[in-house]
Motif scaffolding. Structure first.
Motif, short mmCIF file in Angstrom:
data_model
loop_
_atom_site.label_atom_id
_atom_site.label_comp_id
_atom_site.label_asym_id
_atom_site.label_seq_id
_atom_site.Cartn_x
_atom_site.Cartn_y
_atom_site.Cartn_z
N LYS A 452 0.82 -1.21 0.00
CA LYS A 452 0.00 0.00 0.00
C LYS A 452 0.86 1.26 0.00
N LEU A 487 -6.96 -4.91 -2.14
CA LEU A 487 -5.75 -4.18 -1.77
C LEU A 487 -5.81 -2.70 -2.12
N LYS A 488 -6.95 -2.27 -2.61
CA LYS A 488 -7.09 -0.85 -3.03
C LYS A 488 -6.79 0.12 -1.90
#
Ligand code: ADP
Ligand code: MG
Length: 488
Positions: A452, A487-488
């Motif tokens: 991220k 995973l955004k």
């Protein structure tokens, strides 16, 4: 180790020579019986068991023309886009040889059965047309055997009288690679037609190779030497290379080339002079008084033309137009008639693109590995098409398909059964996959953090973990989609 194409060159070529090659190919007519007798022609029979009184040239025996061999020659002529001569003449070509009991060979000289034609080669640089000078029919001689008895030469007359087609090219070939392509194309055409099996190990296809050299740009051809009876493409290429270099050396040293007949010594990789070139008059050709001129009718020719199968060039064109294949793919698939049949069988029920890839990729690799012809493929066309459909409809992934293919290769099993028995069906239920992905994400909090914060390369890691957790069975596309979301 075979040489790469570009390795066959005139190596001592400071003055820029080019090599000019013309081939006289002897192709054994595919026929159960001989050209002028009813003796069988089976390969590998006990010596002298397929010899009639005609083949052994007993006095007073008369040759009787075999109509089937005539048909085969005309058929081949049609395949070579050549002129068919309605009248041709059988001549006696006189010479003495221990394995030629007649003392002459029945051949055709001034009036062959087939005239000018052409063969198109598919070269890396594009298409090239090679002219055919003529095709004539003649009988084969017997075989002298020098290596069984230490004192004597033995003679086997099984081949004596077998029908050969001599196919003479124009001097249009310019390199050993072109010779390779030419022989393969000729063989392919004759196999499509069923007129010659093209089996070089068994001597069904061999060639006299005429070689000359000249400086590039020169109009006149140089004097040629003829290398007799070469029976493999590799040996033809080696002989041409050796001979071209030899001729360049002779010329560069101020000498000139004598027209002669030479022999290729496969052990020493060199050509040697056999005799100075004989001229036609040395053979005292004259029309064989035992045989009438051969007259064939328009009906006879048209009937053959009507029944000519689709040949490689036409098939290639159709494959490109109808199936959207590249010229490269089409060439591979049509070069051998059995391959083209297999391909057409597979695509009856399956996606063309996938079929092309699987045949030219996995299947060819398998056949190559096991040294098998496609007609002996351990995986039938029907079963391969079933496998392709399993990929196409998403039942299994391409990766799983490869392991199914391996199992199929061991015994032509139905891929549907394999997938069921081994539980290999692709996991495509989004809910199931999400569970799996949640676990991967929860187990790797550090990696998630790194990802991220910009380390996007880690995406592959998550895909890999998820696939692994599914035993390789998860639908990769779905895994990708769901992961991206998570995973955004
Ligand atoms: P022969 O029976 O005397 O050998 P053919 O006409 O049967 O004559 O065959 C001659 C072969 O030699 C043909 O394939 C032809 O293309 C080839 N040829 C003729 N001239 C040359 C040359 N200068 N260089 C190379 N090949 C040649
Ligand atoms: Mg010749």
């Amino acid at each position: 180790m075979l040489k790469k194409q570009s390795d066959y060159l005139i190596t001592r070529n400071k003055n820029n020579y080019e090599v000019v090659i013309g081939l006289e190919v002897h192709a054994q007519v595919l026929s159960d019986s001989k050209l002028f007798s009813s003796s069988p022609t089976k390969f590998g029979a006990e010596p002298n068991t397929q010899v009639s009184l005609v083949d052994a040239a007993f006095p007073g025996m008369l040759p009787v023309i075999n109509e089937f061999c005539i048909k085969q020659a005309v058929k081949t002529g049609v395949g070579l886009k050549a002129k068919i001569n309605k009248r041709s003449i059988f001549d006696r070509k006189n010479y003495f040889y221990a394995d030629l009991p007649q003392g002459y060979q029945i051949s055709q000289y001034k009036d062959p059965i087939v005239g000018e034609g052409s063969v198109v080669l598919d070269l890396p640089s594009g298409e090239k047309t090679i002219g055919i000078e003529r095709l004539h029919l003649e009988q084969d001689a017997g075989k002298s055997i020098h290596d069984i008895d230490p004192q004597n030469t033995l003679v086997d007359l099984n081949r004596s009288g077998v029908a050969l087609m001599e196919i003479v090219s124009k001097p249009d070939l310019r390199s050993p690679d072109e010779v390779n392509a030419y022989i393969k194309k000729l063989r392919s055409i004759m196999r499509y037609l069923g007129t010659c099996d093209g089996n070089m190990q068994e001597g069904s296809l061999r060639a006299d190779v005429n070689v000359s050299v000249r400086k590039k740009g020169e109009k006149e051809y140089g004097t040629r030497c003829e290398i007799k009876n070469v029976n493999s493409i590799k040996f033809m290429q080696m002989a041409i290379e050796y001979e071209a270099n030899r001729q360049v050396d002779v010329i560069e040293e101020g000498g000139s080339i004598d027209q002669e007949t030479r022999l290729f010594d496969t052990k020493k990789n060199e050509t040697r002079s056999m005799r100075s070139k004989e001229d036609a008059h040395d053979y005292r050709y004259f029309p064989d008084p035992d045989l009438l001129p051969l007259d064939i009718s328009d009906d006879f020719i048209n009937d053959i033309k009507k029944n000519i199968p689709e040949l490689p060039d036409e098939k290639k064109k159709r494959f490109i137009e109808k199936f959207n294949l590249s010229a490269y793919e089409a060439n591979i698939l049509v070069s051998d008639i059995e391959t083209s049949k297999y391909f057409e069988e597979v695509i009856k029920n399956s996606d063309v693109k996938l079929s092309t890839n699987w045949i030219t990729g996995e299947l060819f690799a398998l056949l190559n590995d096991k040294n098998l012809e496609i007609s002996k493929s351990p995986i039938s066309a029907i079963n391969l098409s079933k496998l392709i459909n399993l990929i196409k409809d998403g039942t299994i992934s391409g990766k799983i398909a490869k392991s199914v293919f391996e199992i199929m290769a061991t015994g032509n099993k139905n891929p549907v059964d394999i997938v069921n028995e081994k539980g290999l069906k692709q996991q495509s239920d989004p809910k199931e996959l999400e569970k799996l992905i949640n676990k991967v994400v929860n187990d790797n909090p550090d990696k998630v953090k790194e990802y991220k914060s910009g380390k996007e390369k880690l995406f592959g890691f998550f895909v890999g973990q998820a696939m692994k957790a599914s035993g390789g069975k998860a639908n990769p596309q779905l895994i990708n989609d769901i992961l991206k979301n998570k995973l955004k």
